[in-house]
Scaffold this active site. Structure first.
Site, PDB file in Angstrom:
ATOM      1  N   HIS A 199       4.531  -0.715  -1.305  1.00  6.40           N
ATOM      2  CA  HIS A 199       5.177  -1.703  -0.603  1.00  6.40           C
ATOM      3  C   HIS A 199       6.114  -2.232  -1.678  1.00  6.40           C
ATOM      4  O   HIS A 199       5.578  -2.623  -2.950  1.00  6.40           O
ATOM      5  CB  HIS A 199       4.305  -2.845   0.010  1.00  6.40           C
ATOM      6  CG  HIS A 199       3.403  -2.412   0.855  1.00  6.40           C
ATOM      7  ND1 HIS A 199       2.034  -2.009   1.080  1.00  6.40           N
ATOM      8  CD2 HIS A 199       3.591  -2.396   2.370  1.00  6.40           C
ATOM      9  CE1 HIS A 199       1.378  -1.693   1.760  1.00  6.40           C
ATOM     10  NE2 HIS A 199       2.347  -1.772   2.744  1.00  6.40           N
TER      11      HIS A 199
ATOM     12  N   ASP B 172       4.043  -4.852  -3.609  1.00  3.50           N
ATOM     13  CA  ASP B 172       2.883  -4.465  -4.467  1.00  3.50           C
ATOM     14  C   ASP B 172       3.485  -4.089  -6.032  1.00  3.50           C
ATOM     15  O   ASP B 172       2.675  -4.262  -6.894  1.00  3.50           O
ATOM     16  CB  ASP B 172       2.412  -2.801  -3.720  1.00  3.50           C
ATOM     17  CG  ASP B 172       1.723  -2.623  -2.644  1.00  3.50           C
ATOM     18  OD1 ASP B 172       1.359  -3.974  -2.191  1.00  3.50           O
ATOM     19  OD2 ASP B 172       1.879  -1.653  -1.960  1.00  3.50           O
TER      20      ASP B 172
ATOM     21  N   MET C 289       6.781   8.477  -1.047  1.00  3.31           N
ATOM     22  CA  MET C 289       6.909   7.514   0.052  1.00  3.31           C
ATOM     23  C   MET C 289       6.858   5.952  -0.624  1.00  3.31           C
ATOM     24  O   MET C 289       6.202   5.569  -1.545  1.00  3.31           O
ATOM     25  CB  MET C 289       5.792   7.673   0.760  1.00  3.31           C
ATOM     26  CG  MET C 289       5.748   6.733   2.098  1.00  3.31           C
ATOM     27  SD  MET C 289       4.788   5.124   1.803  1.00  3.31           S
ATOM     28  CE  MET C 289       3.059   5.460   2.525  1.00  3.31           C
TER      29      MET C 289
ATOM     30  N   GLU D 107       4.551   4.177  11.970  1.00  2.00           N
ATOM     31  CA  GLU D 107       3.201   3.949  11.868  1.00  2.00           C
ATOM     32  C   GLU D 107       2.480   3.116  12.973  1.00  2.00           C
ATOM     33  O   GLU D 107       2.702   2.007  12.950  1.00  2.00           O
ATOM     34  CB  GLU D 107       2.475   3.720  10.599  1.00  2.00           C
ATOM     35  CG  GLU D 107       0.935   3.711  10.532  1.00  2.00           C
ATOM     36  CD  GLU D 107       0.424   3.226   9.023  1.00  2.00           C
ATOM     37  OE1 GLU D 107       1.334   3.386   8.054  1.00  2.00           O
ATOM     38  OE2 GLU D 107      -0.635   2.861   8.868  1.00  2.00           O
TER      39      GLU D 107
ATOM     40  N   LYS E 112      -0.642   0.895  15.237  1.00  2.00           N
ATOM     41  CA  LYS E 112      -1.870   0.527  15.229  1.00  2.00           C
ATOM     42  C   LYS E 112      -1.857  -0.360  16.480  1.00  2.00           C
ATOM     43  O   LYS E 112      -1.058  -0.982  16.851  1.00  2.00           O
ATOM     44  CB  LYS E 112      -1.832  -0.571  14.000  1.00  2.00           C
ATOM     45  CG  LYS E 112      -3.333  -0.708  13.489  1.00  2.00           C
ATOM     46  CD  LYS E 112      -3.516  -1.642  12.346  1.00  2.00           C
ATOM     47  CE  LYS E 112      -4.907  -1.727  12.016  1.00  2.00           C
ATOM     48  NZ  LYS E 112      -4.772  -2.757  10.806  1.00  2.00           N
TER      49      LYS E 112
ATOM     50  N   GLU F  39      -2.036   7.434  11.547  1.00  3.19           N
ATOM     51  CA  GLU F  39      -3.364   6.718  10.506  1.00  3.19           C
ATOM     52  C   GLU F  39      -4.385   7.190  11.559  1.00  3.19           C
ATOM     53  O   GLU F  39      -4.726   6.649  12.514  1.00  3.19           O
ATOM     54  CB  GLU F  39      -3.204   5.691  10.060  1.00  3.19           C
ATOM     55  CG  GLU F  39      -4.401   5.226   9.488  1.00  3.19           C
ATOM     56  CD  GLU F  39      -4.468   3.874   8.852  1.00  3.19           C
ATOM     57  OE1 GLU F  39      -3.497   3.621   8.063  1.00  3.19           O
ATOM     58  OE2 GLU F  39      -5.477   3.075   8.708  1.00  3.19           O
TER      59      GLU F  39
ATOM     60  N   HIS G 101      -6.537   3.921  12.681  1.00  7.10           N
ATOM     61  CA  HIS G 101      -5.701   3.531  13.844  1.00  7.10           C
ATOM     62  C   HIS G 101      -5.948   4.048  15.257  1.00  7.10           C
ATOM     63  O   HIS G 101      -5.890   3.249  16.177  1.00  7.10           O
ATOM     64  CB  HIS G 101      -4.076   3.350  13.475  1.00  7.10           C
ATOM     65  CG  HIS G 101      -3.875   2.292  12.184  1.00  7.10           C
ATOM     66  ND1 HIS G 101      -2.586   2.329  11.759  1.00  7.10           N
ATOM     67  CD2 HIS G 101      -4.826   1.840  11.341  1.00  7.10           C
ATOM     68  CE1 HIS G 101      -2.793   1.604  10.522  1.00  7.10           C
ATOM     69  NE2 HIS G 101      -4.062   1.115  10.307  1.00  7.10           N
TER      70      HIS G 101
ATOM     71  N   ASP H  21      -1.471   9.182   7.075  1.00  6.93           N
ATOM     72  CA  ASP H  21      -2.590   8.303   6.499  1.00  6.93           C
ATOM     73  C   ASP H  21      -4.126   8.909   6.862  1.00  6.93           C
ATOM     74  O   ASP H  21      -4.520   8.557   8.065  1.00  6.93           O
ATOM     75  CB  ASP H  21      -2.100   6.964   7.015  1.00  6.93           C
ATOM     76  CG  ASP H  21      -1.120   6.146   6.158  1.00  6.93           C
ATOM     77  OD1 ASP H  21      -0.546   7.023   5.422  1.00  6.93           O
ATOM     78  OD2 ASP H  21      -0.672   4.933   6.544  1.00  6.93           O
TER      79      ASP H  21
ATOM     80  N   ASP I 290     -11.012  -3.435  11.133  1.00  6.07           N
ATOM     81  CA  ASP I 290     -10.043  -2.266  10.617  1.00  6.07           C
ATOM     82  C   ASP I 290     -10.791  -2.169   9.216  1.00  6.07           C
ATOM     83  O   ASP I 290     -10.730  -2.711   8.271  1.00  6.07           O
ATOM     84  CB  ASP I 290      -8.587  -3.077  10.231  1.00  6.07           C
ATOM     85  CG  ASP I 290      -7.918  -2.388   9.451  1.00  6.07           C
ATOM     86  OD1 ASP I 290      -8.124  -1.106   9.243  1.00  6.07           O
ATOM     87  OD2 ASP I 290      -6.847  -2.736   9.106  1.00  6.07           O
TER      88      ASP I 290
ATOM     89  N   ASP J  97     -10.836   1.207   7.275  1.00  8.81           N
ATOM     90  CA  ASP J  97     -10.240   1.904   6.232  1.00  8.81           C
ATOM     91  C   ASP J  97     -10.955   2.599   5.094  1.00  8.81           C
ATOM     92  O   ASP J  97     -11.099   2.572   4.003  1.00  8.81           O
ATOM     93  CB  ASP J  97      -9.036   1.040   5.507  1.00  8.81           C
ATOM     94  CG  ASP J  97      -7.745   0.701   6.172  1.00  8.81           C
ATOM     95  OD1 ASP J  97      -7.510   1.351   7.041  1.00  8.81           O
ATOM     96  OD2 ASP J  97      -7.099  -0.468   5.727  1.00  8.81           O
TER      97      ASP J  97
ATOM     98  N   ASP K 286      -5.169   6.322   2.775  1.00  2.66           N
ATOM     99  CA  ASP K 286      -4.672   4.869   3.163  1.00  2.66           C
ATOM    100  C   ASP K 286      -6.122   4.298   3.548  1.00  2.66           C
ATOM    101  O   ASP K 286      -6.300   3.972   4.675  1.00  2.66           O
ATOM    102  CB  ASP K 286      -3.720   4.664   4.388  1.00  2.66           C
ATOM    103  CG  ASP K 286      -3.360   3.154   4.393  1.00  2.66           C
ATOM    104  OD1 ASP K 286      -3.621   2.550   3.533  1.00  2.66           O
ATOM    105  OD2 ASP K 286      -2.429   3.010   5.512  1.00  2.66           O
TER     106      ASP K 286
HETATM  107  C1  GLT Z   1      -1.495  -1.779   5.558  1.00  2.00           C
HETATM  108  C2  GLT Z   1      -1.851  -1.115   6.451  1.00  2.00           C
HETATM  109  C3  GLT Z   1      -1.665   0.207   6.500  1.00  2.00           C
HETATM  110  C4  GLT Z   1      -0.354   0.653   6.382  1.00  2.00           C
HETATM  111  C5  GLT Z   1       0.458   0.248   5.143  1.00  2.00           C
HETATM  112  C6  GLT Z   1       1.738   0.430   5.194  1.00  2.00           C
HETATM  113  S1  GLT Z   1      -0.055  -1.499   4.864  1.00  2.00           S
HETATM  114  O1  GLT Z   1      -2.417  -1.647   4.480  1.00  2.00           O
HETATM  115  O2  GLT Z   1      -3.325  -1.339   6.871  1.00  2.00           O
HETATM  116  O3  GLT Z   1      -2.272   1.129   7.420  1.00  2.00           O
HETATM  117  O4  GLT Z   1      -0.029   2.188   6.489  1.00  2.00           O
HETATM  118  O5  GLT Z   1       2.597  -0.604   5.357  1.00  2.00           O
HETATM  119 MN    MN Z   2      -1.713   2.945   7.097  1.00  6.00          MN
HETATM  120 MN    MN Z   3      -5.360   1.079   8.271  1.00  2.00          MN
END
Ligand code: GLT
Ligand code: MN
Ligand code: MN
Length: 388
Positions: free
Chosen positions: A55, A58, A89, A182, A184, A218, A221, A246, A256, A258, A288
């Site tokens: 980002h 970042d 990216m 993307e 979510k 993702e 998501h 992702d 969430d 991840d 991700d």
């Molecule tokens: C954030 C989010 C991710 C996205 C990122 C891109 S930011 O961490 O949870 O799923 O891909 O903006």
């Molecule tokens: Mn993501």
């Molecule tokens: Mn995520």
């Protein structure tokens, strides 16, 4: 012995925000000291990654002076050169600053919407400067807690206007850059607009330059929404829209998470890897995800190595599945076609319709046939468990 060493051709990438995650959650502060972007690149070099994504903020803090920004960019460039890590990216942080508390492109405040466009144009310039060819849009704050606050039709229009404006910007600058949207369903907003990859695919077709815009699905998501991730990826692929992906993991119905790729649903991860490898997807495999909050930086490396290794193990399992004679002969049987129906398929004609309406089917016999999916699934499970 198989070789599960990550190589550049595997295109394994991580966001600065993934290995750089310091373990903050809503109930507790950081557990790891922050590392500079350049040091995170070195960490990625050490574990064998191919690329790093970021980002805007970042890399460069939102309130950095131009001189500070230059110094950070120099350091970052040096680390990229040292390690051979590339930047496939980039994306914009349109969610962290309080100005985005009610969204960015869909905010009710025109000043916020204009600022979001300005910030994104600058962030696109930064991404392109480091070689990015894919630009991700994750609209985490584009949503509502109360539907009294925002008309969803206005939100869709505002989102569309923003995408159209930014596509024109990229064309105007003659950048070689594509957008990947993307989805979510929720978190951080109670409800986020365009909540699934399927919604995104429909939205893209309403844009001025749909060919410039694809999706970045993702795993977590779609699992949050309780749906089959691989099916959504297949739909994106079929539409020619799988520009980026992702990879991570997530229990449905939870916060969430991840998690490391494959940490939760090995079977879903297997079918996904098999799909990507079978169709020949050649984009980034972007992880991700982030390490558990229990970890120090050695644990972060374990996490990153684990994501890539699991992908490669599953890739090997997919090749075994495709070469397994018992599995393949079952699949052949399941898909058997004696050609007796072929006259009814393909393009419609009134004659076809007439003869199909007249055909007598042995419905009970067809319905009574066992399909052996139990056997097929057990063979798949045993293959994954390493006993075949
Ligand atoms: C954030 C989010 C991710 C996205 C990122 C891109 S930011 O961490 O949870 O799923 O891909 O903006
Ligand atoms: Mn993501
Ligand atoms: Mn995520």
């Amino acid at each position: 012995m198989s070789d599960y060493t990550p190589k550049p051709e595997h295109k394994f990438t991580f966001g600065l925000w993934t290995v750089g995650n310091i373990g903050r959650d809503p109930f507790g502060g950081p557990v790891r000291d922050p590392k500079s972007p350049a040091d995170l690149v070195r960490l990625l070099g050490e574990v064998g990654a191919y690329g790093v994504n970021f980002h805007d903020n970042d890399l460069i803090p939102i309130d950095a002076t131009p001189a500070e920004a230059d110094a950070i960019k120099k350091e970052f460039r040096k680390a990229l050169d040292e390690t051979g890590i590339v930047v496939p990216m980039a994306t914009t942080n349109l969610f962290g600053d309080p100005i985005f508390k009610d969204g960015a492109f869909t905010s009710n405040d025109p000043k916020v919407r204009a600022y979001a466009l300005q910030k994104t144009m600058n962030a696109i310039d930064l991404g392109v400067e480091f070689g990015a060819k894919i630009y991700v849009f994750w609209g985490g704050r584009e949503g509502t807690e109360t539907d009294s606050s925002k008309n969803p039709i206005d939100a869709i229009k505002r989102n569309r206007d923003a995408m159209n404006f930014l596509c024109e910007y990229v064309r105007d600058q003659k950048y070689d850059l594509k957008f990947a949207l993307e989805a979510k369903p929720n978190e951080p907003r109670s409800d986020i607009f365009n909540p699934t990859t399927g919604h995104m695919l429909a939205f893209i077709e309403t844009l001025d330059y749909p060919e410039m815009v694809g999706v970045n699905p993702e795993v977590a998501h779609e699992h949050m929404a309780g749906i089959n991730f691989m099916h959504g990826v297949a739909q994106a692929w079929d539409a020619g829209k799988l520009f980026h992906i992702d990879l991570n993991d997530q229990y449905p119905g939870r916060y969430d998470q991840d998690f490391r790729f494959g940490a939760r649903d090995i079977k879903a991860a297997f079918y996904l890897v098999k799909f990507l490898e079978d169709v020949g997807y050649d984009g980034s495999r972007h992880f991700d995800a982030h390490a558990y909050r229990t970890e120090d930086y050695e644990g972060v490396k374990d996490f990153a190595r684990g994501c890539m290794r699991t992908y490669l193990v599953l890739k090997e399992k997919a090749a075994r599945f495709n070469a397994d004679s018992e599995i393949q002969s079952l699949l052949k049987e399941i898909n058997a076609d004696d050609g007796s129906m072929s006259g009814y398929f393909g393009k419609y004609t009134p004659e076809k319709a007439k003869s199909l309406k007249a055909h007598a089917f042995d419905r009970p016999a067809i319905g009574a046939r066992g399909l052996q999916y139990e056997r097929l699934d057990q063979l798949t499970v045993e293959l994954l468990l390493g006993v075949r």
